[in-house]
Write a protein that holds these residues in place. Sequence first.
Motif, PDB file in Angstrom:
ATOM      1  N   TYR A 171       0.865  -1.189   0.000  1.00  0.00           N
ATOM      2  CA  TYR A 171       0.000   0.000   0.000  1.00  0.00           C
ATOM      3  C   TYR A 171       0.900   1.238   0.000  1.00  0.00           C
ATOM      4  N   GLU A 172       0.954   1.930  -1.130  1.00  0.00           N
ATOM      5  CA  GLU A 172       1.910   3.012  -1.296  1.00  0.00           C
ATOM      6  C   GLU A 172       1.299   4.398  -1.063  1.00  0.00           C
ATOM      7  N   ASP A 173      -0.046   4.503  -0.950  1.00  0.00           N
ATOM      8  CA  ASP A 173      -0.673   5.820  -0.735  1.00  0.00           C
ATOM      9  C   ASP A 173      -0.291   6.364   0.634  1.00  0.00           C
ATOM     10  N   LYS A 174      -0.257   7.692   0.706  1.00  0.00           N
ATOM     11  CA  LYS A 174      -0.047   8.319   2.008  1.00  0.00           C
ATOM     12  C   LYS A 174      -1.359   8.292   2.801  1.00  0.00           C
ATOM     13  N   ILE A 175      -1.203   8.232   4.126  1.00  0.00           N
ATOM     14  CA  ILE A 175      -2.379   8.252   4.994  1.00  0.00           C
ATOM     15  C   ILE A 175      -2.257   9.428   5.953  1.00  0.00           C
ATOM     16  N   TYR A 176      -3.394   9.838   6.498  1.00  0.00           N
ATOM     17  CA  TYR A 176      -3.407  10.938   7.471  1.00  0.00           C
ATOM     18  C   TYR A 176      -3.597  10.309   8.842  1.00  0.00           C
ATOM     19  N   ALA A 177      -2.498  10.203   9.622  1.00  0.00           N
ATOM     20  CA  ALA A 177      -2.563   9.420  10.863  1.00  0.00           C
ATOM     21  C   ALA A 177      -1.519   9.904  11.860  1.00  0.00           C
ATOM     22  N   ASP A 178      -1.650   9.401  13.088  1.00  0.00           N
ATOM     23  CA  ASP A 178      -0.668   9.624  14.153  1.00  0.00           C
ATOM     24  C   ASP A 178       0.446   8.588  13.958  1.00  0.00           C
ATOM     25  N   PHE A 179       1.599   9.069  13.556  1.00  0.00           N
ATOM     26  CA  PHE A 179       2.745   8.204  13.246  1.00  0.00           C
ATOM     27  C   PHE A 179       3.055   7.258  14.410  1.00  0.00           C
ATOM     28  N   ASN A 180       3.091   7.791  15.637  1.00  0.00           N
ATOM     29  CA  ASN A 180       3.500   7.002  16.801  1.00  0.00           C
ATOM     30  C   ASN A 180       2.492   5.933  17.185  1.00  0.00           C
ATOM     31  N   GLN A 181       1.162   6.174  16.834  1.00  0.00           N
ATOM     32  CA  GLN A 181       0.162   5.137  17.123  1.00  0.00           C
ATOM     33  C   GLN A 181       0.474   3.862  16.352  1.00  0.00           C
ATOM     34  N   PHE A 182       0.835   4.012  15.071  1.00  0.00           N
ATOM     35  CA  PHE A 182       1.157   2.840  14.256  1.00  0.00           C
ATOM     36  C   PHE A 182       2.485   2.219  14.700  1.00  0.00           C
ATOM     37  N   ILE A 183       3.454   3.069  15.131  1.00  0.00           N
ATOM     38  CA  ILE A 183       4.721   2.545  15.662  1.00  0.00           C
ATOM     39  C   ILE A 183       4.440   1.671  16.878  1.00  0.00           C
ATOM     40  N   GLN A 184       3.533   2.182  17.777  1.00  0.00           N
ATOM     41  CA  GLN A 184       3.219   1.433  19.008  1.00  0.00           C
ATOM     42  C   GLN A 184       2.565   0.096  18.675  1.00  0.00           C
ATOM     43  N   ILE A 185       1.632   0.097  17.690  1.00  0.00           N
ATOM     44  CA  ILE A 185       0.959  -1.150  17.288  1.00  0.00           C
ATOM     45  C   ILE A 185       1.989  -2.162  16.797  1.00  0.00           C
ATOM     46  N   LEU A 186       2.876  -1.704  15.876  1.00  0.00           N
ATOM     47  CA  LEU A 186       3.868  -2.622  15.308  1.00  0.00           C
ATOM     48  C   LEU A 186       4.870  -3.089  16.361  1.00  0.00           C
ATOM     49  N   LEU A 187       5.318  -2.188  17.251  1.00  0.00           N
ATOM     50  CA  LEU A 187       6.284  -2.573  18.287  1.00  0.00           C
ATOM     51  C   LEU A 187       5.736  -3.684  19.173  1.00  0.00           C
ATOM     52  N   ILE A 188       4.469  -3.510  19.635  1.00  0.00           N
ATOM     53  CA  ILE A 188       3.874  -4.511  20.530  1.00  0.00           C
ATOM     54  C   ILE A 188       3.728  -5.847  19.817  1.00  0.00           C
ATOM     55  N   LEU A 189       3.223  -5.832  18.561  1.00  0.00           N
ATOM     56  CA  LEU A 189       3.027  -7.090  17.823  1.00  0.00           C
ATOM     57  C   LEU A 189       4.365  -7.753  17.500  1.00  0.00           C
ATOM     58  N   ILE A 190       5.385  -6.936  17.118  1.00  0.00           N
ATOM     59  CA  ILE A 190       6.704  -7.506  16.786  1.00  0.00           C
ATOM     60  C   ILE A 190       7.387  -8.048  18.041  1.00  0.00           C
ATOM     61  N   ASN A 191       7.291  -7.309  19.169  1.00  0.00           N
ATOM     62  CA  ASN A 191       7.901  -7.781  20.417  1.00  0.00           C
ATOM     63  C   ASN A 191       7.263  -9.079  20.896  1.00  0.00           C
ATOM     64  N   ASN A 192       5.886  -9.165  20.745  1.00  0.00           N
ATOM     65  CA  ASN A 192       5.200 -10.414  21.109  1.00  0.00           C
ATOM     66  C   ASN A 192       5.698 -11.572  20.254  1.00  0.00           C
ATOM     67  N   ALA A 193       5.885 -11.297  18.932  1.00  0.00           N
ATOM     68  CA  ALA A 193       6.383 -12.340  18.029  1.00  0.00           C
ATOM     69  C   ALA A 193       7.823 -12.718  18.399  1.00  0.00           C
TER      70      ALA A 193
END
Length: 729
Positions: free
Chosen positions: A607-629
């Motif tokens: 998905y290459e389109d830009k999105i309008y979002a809170d950058f750190n919210q997505f960082i937090q989601i990925l960090l928690i899921l990656i750390n769990n993995a």
Amino acid sequence: MSNNSFEKDLLYNSPTTIFNLDKNGVFLDYIPSRKMRTYVPSEEFLGKRIQDVFPKELSDKFNSALQEILEDDKEPQVIYSLEEDGEIKHYKAELSLGSSDNIVVFVDNITDLVVAKESVRKHKGNVEYLVKIIDNSSDEILLLDIDSQRVIYANAKLLHSTGYVLEEIQGMYHAQLVSGLSLSLLQKDIAQGLVERNYYQFQRVKKNREKYYVEAKFKKLERDSHVLVCIAEDLTEQKFLHALLKRSESKYELFFNNAGLSIVTTDLAFNIVDFNKEFEKLCQFPKSEIYSLNLDTLLQQQLQFFGSLIQNRRFQGKITTYTKESVSVSVTFTQLTFDEESLYQFIISDISNVEKLKSEIELLKERFELAIENSALGLWDWDLRSNKVYYSKQLKGMLGFKQSDLVSTPEALYTLVHPDDKEKFTKEVEKNIERKTKYYELELRFRTKTGEYKWILDRGKTLFQEDKPIRMVGTHTDIDKRKRAEEKIIEKDKVILIQSRQAAMGEMISMIAHQWRQPISSISMAVNNLLVDIALDQCNVDETKKSLENINQLVEYLSKTISDFKNFFRGGKKKLVDFESIVQGCLSLVGSSLINNNIKFIYNVKYEDKIYADFNQFIQILLILINNAKDALANKDDLDRKIEVEIAKTNSFVTIAVIDNGQGVDETIKDKIFEPYFTTKDDKNGTGIGLYMVENIVQKHLRGKIFLEDTPIGAKFVVKIHEKFLKEV
């Protein structure tokens, strides 16, 4: 004369024929009247002299008039007669001096006037005798000449009715005043003297061409057999009254048979003499039998109390039908008199459905009251005109009051509203009364009888009549338990958030430790080497400079790591970002930890389109899921440890998938993994709030959902968000 075609057209339609002559009597122009035919074709006039066109006697008269107008400047007249189509016609020509010494001649047909005068002269004695008699008559009277059927005289009544004056109507054909009658028949009757046997009805034609009805009788005058007297009576009012009566009869008949009510007429002994179709349907008797029935019998002897009925004129009872059923009816009575005969008329309404409806309404009312009494709803009804309010027993009971504790005023309840809620309560009520909202719904705190405050859901709606607010009705629902539970959940979420931040901080410190371990080791080794070189006095300027530059680069790396972690904890606002930079930002925090644990990291951003979002919210989601993995792979014996991140678009949804090749999630705990404080790790390594926080962020902030999918190789966590929520600015 003017050559204007419009002006000529107007002249052609006038009753006057116009000639234009020069001073020698030569015809220069000729405008014939379409209403008066001339005996000479128009082409025979132009360019010729008067004596070449008119007979000698007539041309002499015109030439004499020409001399008179040219010499004496007078405007003479020429009266003459000509035979046309076997009939003598009479004309009057008026001469007038025009421009350029031309003479304009205006010719009018005066035949009617001449004939009328001749008739008056011929019948002068008889007319004078009759005028004195007929002028004061209330009937319309005409004197006609039998031979010509022209008007000799008309009385004042007829002149007033038709709008003519005597000079206009004298000499007119009688046929010009008649419409709606076979004129040939009337003319034939007059000529044959048969009119005295008949009355004739026809329409009289007024001067303005309007018409009115008359009935006429014709009679010959005894003193002069050539004079016919027409005496007519104006039937307009009679015709109008007849039509009105007919319409009234039709309306009565229409009402009688289509009123939707049963109408019965009886004699004084209540024997039925007339009835309509509705009564026939109501009583169900054959039509032929109804005339032999007595209404008192059908009404089950209820008319025996007729004395009181005369005063009340209305009562309710029952009527017996042909099938012996009793039908509830409402009876209205009136007394009529026709041709000195007294009759009674009854209007009977079938109210059996009304009675049934009343029973149903009572039943519904009872059910409603029972439903309200057993429900959790309190009712209020505010009459805005009288400023009185009805509060139900249930509403008062919610606040601990008895039925008599609250007075029926809006102020009684308003004083119980919590001070912090009063302003919003007042605004919402005012907006609804002003029709700015269809209804209002507020969660308010009300003071109970014990002085405590209770949460109430207050709903209200204004009712209008002719655009004016007349009533406001609403309900109260006790939501205190729910609100208290929500407050506990909020407090719990606050605790979890603090714990989550503490856990995240622990994770970050661990990550920082992983990120710093190698650079710090390198710095320590470089410093030790420098100290040894100094102690052995073997310092090389170039080597020393190179070591110090390396130490400086490592310090900059450590500083950047501190900035990355500081930015993550600081949080952020929504801005335009792409998923590639989000994944890279996550790797800058967790990459070293993955390397130290021999975990291969693969990511695929489709998905290459830009999105309008809170950058750190997505960082937090990925960090928690990656750390769990990462933690799931820690106990994996072989070195084939892998975490994969896939970001793609499926239909209208953006999906973020984090997949590992660990042992997967045990089937027995799948339903619990998103619950707070649930963890499979030991107390040292797990708090059980990571996935709970991810679910909160995804559901509450991104309006999406997170779920676990089974795969043959391990666990797959999927975050699914509608694309439109990632495009909202």
